[in-house]
Design a protein around this motif. Sequence first.
Motif, PDB file in Angstrom:
ATOM      1  N   GLN A  95       0.834  -1.201   0.000  1.00 33.51           N
ATOM      2  CA  GLN A  95       0.000   0.000   0.000  1.00 33.51           C
ATOM      3  C   GLN A  95       0.871   1.253   0.000  1.00 33.51           C
ATOM      4  N   VAL A  96       1.982   1.199   0.725  1.00 29.07           N
ATOM      5  CA  VAL A  96       2.903   2.338   0.722  1.00 29.07           C
ATOM      6  C   VAL A  96       3.558   2.472  -0.648  1.00 29.07           C
ATOM      7  N   ALA A  97       3.968   1.345  -1.196  1.00 25.95           N
ATOM      8  CA  ALA A  97       4.684   1.373  -2.470  1.00 25.95           C
ATOM      9  C   ALA A  97       3.829   1.870  -3.621  1.00 25.95           C
ATOM     10  N   PHE A  98       2.545   1.586  -3.578  1.00 21.69           N
ATOM     11  CA  PHE A  98       1.664   1.955  -4.683  1.00 21.69           C
ATOM     12  C   PHE A  98       1.218   3.414  -4.635  1.00 21.69           C
ATOM     13  N   ALA A  99       1.437   4.069  -3.526  1.00 21.00           N
ATOM     14  CA  ALA A  99       0.800   5.370  -3.316  1.00 21.00           C
ATOM     15  C   ALA A  99       1.371   6.491  -4.174  1.00 21.00           C
ATOM     16  N   ASP A 100       0.487   7.388  -4.580  1.00 24.11           N
ATOM     17  CA  ASP A 100       0.901   8.665  -5.143  1.00 24.11           C
ATOM     18  C   ASP A 100       0.955   9.711  -4.037  1.00 24.11           C
ATOM     19  N   VAL A 101       0.069   9.528  -3.056  1.00 19.75           N
ATOM     20  CA  VAL A 101       0.076  10.398  -1.880  1.00 19.75           C
ATOM     21  C   VAL A 101       0.052   9.510  -0.644  1.00 19.75           C
ATOM     22  N   LEU A 102       0.963   9.794   0.280  1.00 16.99           N
ATOM     23  CA  LEU A 102       0.961   9.088   1.557  1.00 16.99           C
ATOM     24  C   LEU A 102       0.497  10.076   2.611  1.00 16.99           C
ATOM     25  N   VAL A 103      -0.664   9.800   3.208  1.00 15.35           N
ATOM     26  CA  VAL A 103      -1.136  10.669   4.271  1.00 15.35           C
ATOM     27  C   VAL A 103      -0.685  10.059   5.589  1.00 15.35           C
ATOM     28  N   LEU A 104       0.275  10.727   6.215  1.00 14.42           N
ATOM     29  CA  LEU A 104       0.809  10.272   7.489  1.00 14.42           C
ATOM     30  C   LEU A 104      -0.135  10.805   8.556  1.00 14.42           C
ATOM     31  N   ASN A 105      -1.033   9.941   8.997  1.00 18.91           N
ATOM     32  CA  ASN A 105      -2.137  10.393   9.850  1.00 18.91           C
ATOM     33  C   ASN A 105      -1.867  10.082  11.319  1.00 18.91           C
ATOM     34  N   LYS A 106      -2.629  10.737  12.172  1.00 18.90           N
ATOM     35  CA  LYS A 106      -2.531  10.575  13.628  1.00 18.90           C
ATOM     36  C   LYS A 106      -1.156  11.006  14.127  1.00 18.90           C
ATOM     37  N   THR A 107      -0.671  12.106  13.552  1.00 25.22           N
ATOM     38  CA  THR A 107       0.661  12.581  13.920  1.00 25.22           C
ATOM     39  C   THR A 107       0.717  13.077  15.360  1.00 25.22           C
ATOM     40  N   ASP A 108      -0.457  13.379  15.926  1.00 27.31           N
ATOM     41  CA  ASP A 108      -0.468  13.872  17.305  1.00 27.31           C
ATOM     42  C   ASP A 108      -0.144  12.757  18.307  1.00 27.31           C
ATOM     43  N   LEU A 109      -0.124  11.529  17.837  1.00 29.23           N
ATOM     44  CA  LEU A 109       0.115  10.423  18.759  1.00 29.23           C
ATOM     45  C   LEU A 109       1.594  10.018  18.838  1.00 29.23           C
ATOM     46  N   VAL A 110       2.437  10.638  18.021  1.00 26.57           N
ATOM     47  CA  VAL A 110       3.864  10.285  18.053  1.00 26.57           C
ATOM     48  C   VAL A 110       4.731  11.543  18.085  1.00 26.57           C
ATOM     49  N   SER A 111       5.972  11.364  18.521  1.00 22.43           N
ATOM     50  CA  SER A 111       6.884  12.510  18.632  1.00 22.43           C
ATOM     51  C   SER A 111       7.338  12.974  17.248  1.00 22.43           C
ATOM     52  N   ASP A 112       7.757  14.224  17.184  1.00 17.91           N
ATOM     53  CA  ASP A 112       8.254  14.773  15.924  1.00 17.91           C
ATOM     54  C   ASP A 112       9.434  13.964  15.400  1.00 17.91           C
ATOM     55  N   GLU A 113      10.257  13.533  16.343  1.00 19.00           N
ATOM     56  CA  GLU A 113      11.449  12.798  15.952  1.00 19.00           C
ATOM     57  C   GLU A 113      11.082  11.479  15.259  1.00 19.00           C
ATOM     58  N   SER A 114      10.154  10.758  15.878  1.00 14.01           N
ATOM     59  CA  SER A 114       9.810   9.484  15.238  1.00 14.01           C
ATOM     60  C   SER A 114       9.036   9.709  13.947  1.00 14.01           C
TER      61      SER A 114
END
Lengths: 359, 460
Positions: free
Chosen positions: B147-166
């Motif tokens: 699913q990642v490989a096929f994407a034209d757009v990757l929406v990195l969602n739920k960013t509030d649940l992880v640190s900026d670094e990760s």
Amino acid sequence: MPDIRELGPQGRGMLHEGWSTEVADYVIVCGWALEGNAFLVGDAAGGLYAFEGKSGTVLWHRKEVHEGSLLAMSIHPDGDIFATAGQDGRVLIWKSKDGESNKALDLGKGWVEHLQWSPDGQFLAVVFSQYVYVFGADGEEHWRSDKHPSTVSAVAWSKSNELATACYGQVTFYDVLRAQVNQKLEWQGSLVSMVLSPDGDIVACGSQDNSVHFWRRSTAQDAEMTGYPGKPSQLAFDQTGMVLATGGGERITVWSFQGNGPEGTVPGELDLHIGAISSLAFSNRGSLLASGSRDGSVFVWLLQKNGHGEPLGGAFVGAHVEAIAWRPDDCALAAVNANGGINVWDFKNRIKTSPKGFS
Amino acid sequence: MTNKQKVPVTILTGFLGSGKTTLLNKILSEEHGKRIAVIENEYGEVGIDQGLVINADEEVFEMSNGCICCTVRGDLIRVLGNLMKRRDKFDYVLVETTGLADPGPVAQTFFMDDEIRSEFSLDGIVTLVDAAHIDQQLGRSDESSEQVAFADVLVLNKTDLVSDESLDTLEARLRDMNRMARVVRSKQADVSVETVLNLGAFDLDQVLERRPSFLEPEYPFEWTGIFQLEPGRYEVSLEEGPDPMMSLVVVADQGTDEESLNEGAESCVRLYAEPAELLHPGDKIPLNKHVNLQLQSEGRKSFSLEVEKSGHLGLFTQHTAEEFDIKVRRMDTSVSESGSNQPNNLLIPPIAERTWVAQHEHDDEVGSIAIERNGNVDPEKLNAWLSQLLSEKGVDIFRMKGFISFADEPRRIVFQGVHMLFTSQPDREWGNESRRNQLVFIGRDLDEEALQSGFDKCLT
């Protein structure tokens, strides 16, 4: 100048303008009822129309009979009643004469894409996703199939109590009275269409991988016809079972079952349409084939036993020909199209073709 | 026959819980002037008051030839075939897949079926990624990386649940797997509709504009330091760093201007390709040779370096000087006579430094490879190469995009492919632009060198 007789026994002009009209939306289904006295039409918006067969006068009109869209219609062999189905998961049974519906069958949430009356008119086969139901003309459920491995893509009656179903990977013959499987023919491929020869022995299926696969039931032998440029969704047997006309591209490929064919034989090729074939219909008697194309053209062909044929006439209707239907007496041909157009031609066949077709 | 505009289709993929339903609802509720027909998977539960929502059971059909590349979604063919007759009701189609779906068959449907191909065009594939869980998912399932490989757009969602670094680490990982995709971050799938619809995903120019470093060369080293050294003995010392080992090439007579730096980098790439000699602390570092410094022991480790004639010495190191606190000191007795107790004075700073776009460690099996070459290609050779490549490696090549220049063709030829299927068509005119070729492959275990040399043979 070539002798016009060489172009065909009658030359051009075999299709004489009859009547034409237009309905509100994309015409999806059509057929003749009441012994050719009524022409029935259903459109994508769920509109249902009956036209007087000779003049094209509107006999009656119903609006939005299926929510979402109308998907299928089957006219009872006696022509007095017919059934429609749609995206609303319903089947409605109508009277041809006045457009009154006295039966509604609700199958549930899902599409009903295929309907077929049995040859004796006793049963109506209804496809509902992975199931097939058989109802009586009174709307009573007689039989229900087990769950098929995928959505059923076609149904056809081989005789009055035997129904064939096609889906991904298999064709199954059910005895609907005894509720048992008579025969299962398997092949790994997505079968998108199916026709049976009139004697019920040959099963032909169009396949998603641009081939036609067929079986002889008596010997369980099967064969595959490949090399189509497109998906052969359109298939038609003539009434003797001698030739099978197939779409799957701009050219009509006709396989002949005479002798040991069609295996190892060269098919007839009817090549006049510019766009892909979208509908095929054999005349009720004789060896005439009508074809419609996505380019809006309609042709009538005279076929020989070996599958070769010549054009008798043609017309252009301006939009994707969705369906085509011979009047029961074969003296008129109707075509319906994507723009809502309906064209009916008088067909005068001045040459003698055997009413029994090729035999 | 009229030449109708094809209806654009967006495919929405992502694991369960990644936010597909939220995004779908957002798209449908927003004012964008589009009438969207939604084809929802069987488990979909979009409770929306929208005209055209159609449920479809995902039916993946294999063809009789048994090739997994030739799979299509039978249900989509049926549903889209019927939708075509209602074209006045919609002008856009959104297809939502189930979480575990392989995007291949969905995408292939738009290439394989002649009727669908003539009426619909695949606009783009949008994959939602649950930032908090994707790391585990990528390790566990093939579908997730596909699913990642096929994407034209990757929406990195739920960013509030992880640190900026990760998030940064995760984004880098995703980019490694799919260098073609645009990465968008969001909290609750709150991305603007324009970032997911009407992408014209095949607009390669746009892809390049978005990611200018897309085709910048990657080097096996991250840092170069150039030191002005007199003849004598020197110490190269390193602190503990992120790795127990670091490779290095020391080059004599390294210039400091841009051109010399690039030349040095190129020759070092070749040296890096040779097997490395293992050196232990205390060993002497040879010039112009690929070495691996063993750094397993604790504390600062020293290696020696001998300079015979004065000049500029270039250190091309696998990691940056900062990461290992790399220091160069003079160890000569002649100097230590006068200032033996001031070792710090002997520290030699570099006269020039340069950091490079590093070649990432490709931990994931799924990755992308870009080929960029100037000039023209021979159509027949290209066709033969692509046919062979796709028939042999089609299973592992998920997507292919790019453009090609043929000598006799005034327009660019654009390519787009899914597994074994590809289409090519002329695009805009070259005009005065110099002729070049660009191809990007995304797939599993791709052999970069084989792809590049194969393509090079197609050049005229």
